[in-house]
Scaffold this motif. Structure first.
Motif, short mmCIF file in Angstrom:
data_model
loop_
_atom_site.label_atom_id
_atom_site.label_comp_id
_atom_site.label_asym_id
_atom_site.label_seq_id
_atom_site.Cartn_x
_atom_site.Cartn_y
_atom_site.Cartn_z
N ALA A 294 -1.63 -4.65 -3.65
CA ALA A 294 -1.96 -4.68 -2.21
C ALA A 294 -2.64 -6.00 -1.85
N GLY A 295 -3.49 -6.49 -2.72
CA GLY A 295 -4.15 -7.78 -2.49
C GLY A 295 -3.17 -8.93 -2.48
N PHE A 296 -2.20 -8.91 -3.39
CA PHE A 296 -1.19 -9.96 -3.41
C PHE A 296 -0.30 -9.91 -2.18
N LYS A 297 -0.07 -8.71 -1.66
CA LYS A 297 0.79 -8.58 -0.48
C LYS A 297 0.10 -9.00 0.80
N ASP A 298 -1.21 -9.05 0.82
CA ASP A 298 -1.97 -9.40 2.03
C ASP A 298 -2.13 -10.92 2.13
N ASN B 24 -3.57 -12.60 4.29
CA ASN B 24 -4.80 -13.00 4.98
C ASN B 24 -6.00 -13.11 4.06
N ILE B 25 -5.84 -12.84 2.78
CA ILE B 25 -6.97 -12.92 1.85
C ILE B 25 -6.50 -13.50 0.53
N GLY B 26 -7.31 -14.37 -0.05
CA GLY B 26 -7.01 -14.92 -1.36
C GLY B 26 -7.32 -13.88 -2.44
N MET B 27 -6.67 -14.01 -3.58
CA MET B 27 -6.88 -13.03 -4.65
C MET B 27 -8.32 -13.03 -5.14
N TRP B 28 -8.94 -14.20 -5.24
CA TRP B 28 -10.35 -14.26 -5.68
C TRP B 28 -11.23 -13.48 -4.69
N GLU B 29 -10.96 -13.68 -3.41
CA GLU B 29 -11.73 -12.97 -2.38
C GLU B 29 -11.49 -11.47 -2.48
N TYR B 30 -10.25 -11.08 -2.70
CA TYR B 30 -9.90 -9.67 -2.80
C TYR B 30 -10.64 -9.01 -3.97
N ILE B 31 -10.63 -9.68 -5.13
CA ILE B 31 -11.31 -9.12 -6.30
C ILE B 31 -12.82 -9.13 -6.09
N ASP B 32 -13.34 -10.17 -5.45
CA ASP B 32 -14.77 -10.20 -5.12
C ASP B 32 -15.16 -8.98 -4.28
N LYS B 33 -14.31 -8.66 -3.30
CA LYS B 33 -14.55 -7.50 -2.43
C LYS B 33 -14.54 -6.22 -3.28
N ILE B 34 -13.60 -6.09 -4.21
CA ILE B 34 -13.54 -4.92 -5.07
C ILE B 34 -14.83 -4.77 -5.88
N THR B 35 -15.30 -5.90 -6.46
CA THR B 35 -16.50 -5.83 -7.29
C THR B 35 -17.72 -5.46 -6.46
N LYS B 36 -17.79 -5.97 -5.23
CA LYS B 36 -18.92 -5.62 -4.36
C LYS B 36 -18.84 -4.17 -3.92
N ASP B 37 -17.64 -3.67 -3.63
CA ASP B 37 -17.45 -2.26 -3.25
C ASP B 37 -17.83 -1.34 -4.40
N ASP B 38 -17.51 -1.75 -5.65
CA ASP B 38 -17.83 -0.93 -6.82
C ASP B 38 -19.33 -0.80 -7.03
N SER C 217 2.56 -18.45 -7.63
CA SER C 217 2.67 -18.22 -6.19
C SER C 217 2.80 -16.72 -5.92
N ARG C 218 2.33 -16.31 -4.76
CA ARG C 218 2.47 -14.90 -4.37
C ARG C 218 3.93 -14.50 -4.36
N LYS C 219 4.77 -15.39 -3.83
CA LYS C 219 6.19 -15.09 -3.72
C LYS C 219 6.78 -14.79 -5.09
N GLU C 220 6.49 -15.64 -6.08
CA GLU C 220 7.01 -15.42 -7.44
C GLU C 220 6.53 -14.09 -8.00
N LEU C 221 5.25 -13.85 -7.88
CA LEU C 221 4.67 -12.64 -8.45
C LEU C 221 5.22 -11.39 -7.77
N LEU C 222 5.31 -11.40 -6.45
CA LEU C 222 5.83 -10.24 -5.73
C LEU C 222 7.31 -10.00 -6.05
N GLU C 223 8.07 -11.08 -6.22
CA GLU C 223 9.47 -10.92 -6.62
C GLU C 223 9.57 -10.24 -7.98
N ALA C 224 8.72 -10.67 -8.91
CA ALA C 224 8.72 -10.07 -10.25
C ALA C 224 8.31 -8.60 -10.18
N ILE C 225 7.27 -8.29 -9.42
CA ILE C 225 6.79 -6.91 -9.29
C ILE C 225 7.89 -6.03 -8.70
#
Length: 135
Positions: free
Chosen positions: A113-117, A119-133, A87-95
């Motif tokens: 930053a992707g985990f904190k947002d 409004n976007i799923g992590m897969w979508e966030y990484i997809d956006k990164i790969t397209k931007d690259d 879960s985002r909550k678990e991961l952000l607590e650990a971070i």
């Protein structure tokens, strides 16, 4: 601090006081077993990154972008997926805990930053990164 991070029915990790504990499932009686543990103070740094990984239980060849959390310690490295069964909550607590402990987190792709947002799923966030690259 005590926090379990990840899918409890599969391998996962947790923070228990001054230790990171790696859990492996034991299928007799739905118990979990600590398979390894290491001191938080032995962590040199944490690296967050992503890689393409073949999805399990899907059509052969289907790939997904999976974020990973890698502990680099004095003796051994440990790697866990961030966006599957966590879960985002678990991961952000650990971070946040690791940041309070002044442990360096190397996050070249700004995955935190992707985990904190919300409004976007992590897969979508990484997809956006790969397209931007590619652009």
């Amino acid at each position: 601090m005590k926090l379990i991070v990840g899918n409890k029915s599969d391998s996962h990790w947790g923070i228990d006081g001054d230790y990171i504990k790696i859990y492996k499932p034991v299928y007799l009686g739905n118990k979990e077993k600590v398979s390894e543990e290491f001191s938080i103070y032995s962590i040199q740094y944490i690296e967050m990154y992503w890689k393409k990984t073949q999805m399990t239980g899907t059509v052969t060849g289907q790939l997904a972008h999976i974020a990973f959390f890698k502990f680099v310690s004095d003796t051994k490295n440990y790697e866990f997926p961030c966006n599957t069964g966590v879960s985002r909550k678990e991961l952000l607590e650990a971070i946040e805990y690791f940041q309070r402990m002044n442990i360096e987190i190397r996050d070249e792709y700004h995955l935190i930053a992707g985990f904190k947002d919300p409004n976007i799923g992590m897969w979508e966030y990484i997809d956006k990164i790969t397209k931007d690259d590619k652009n």
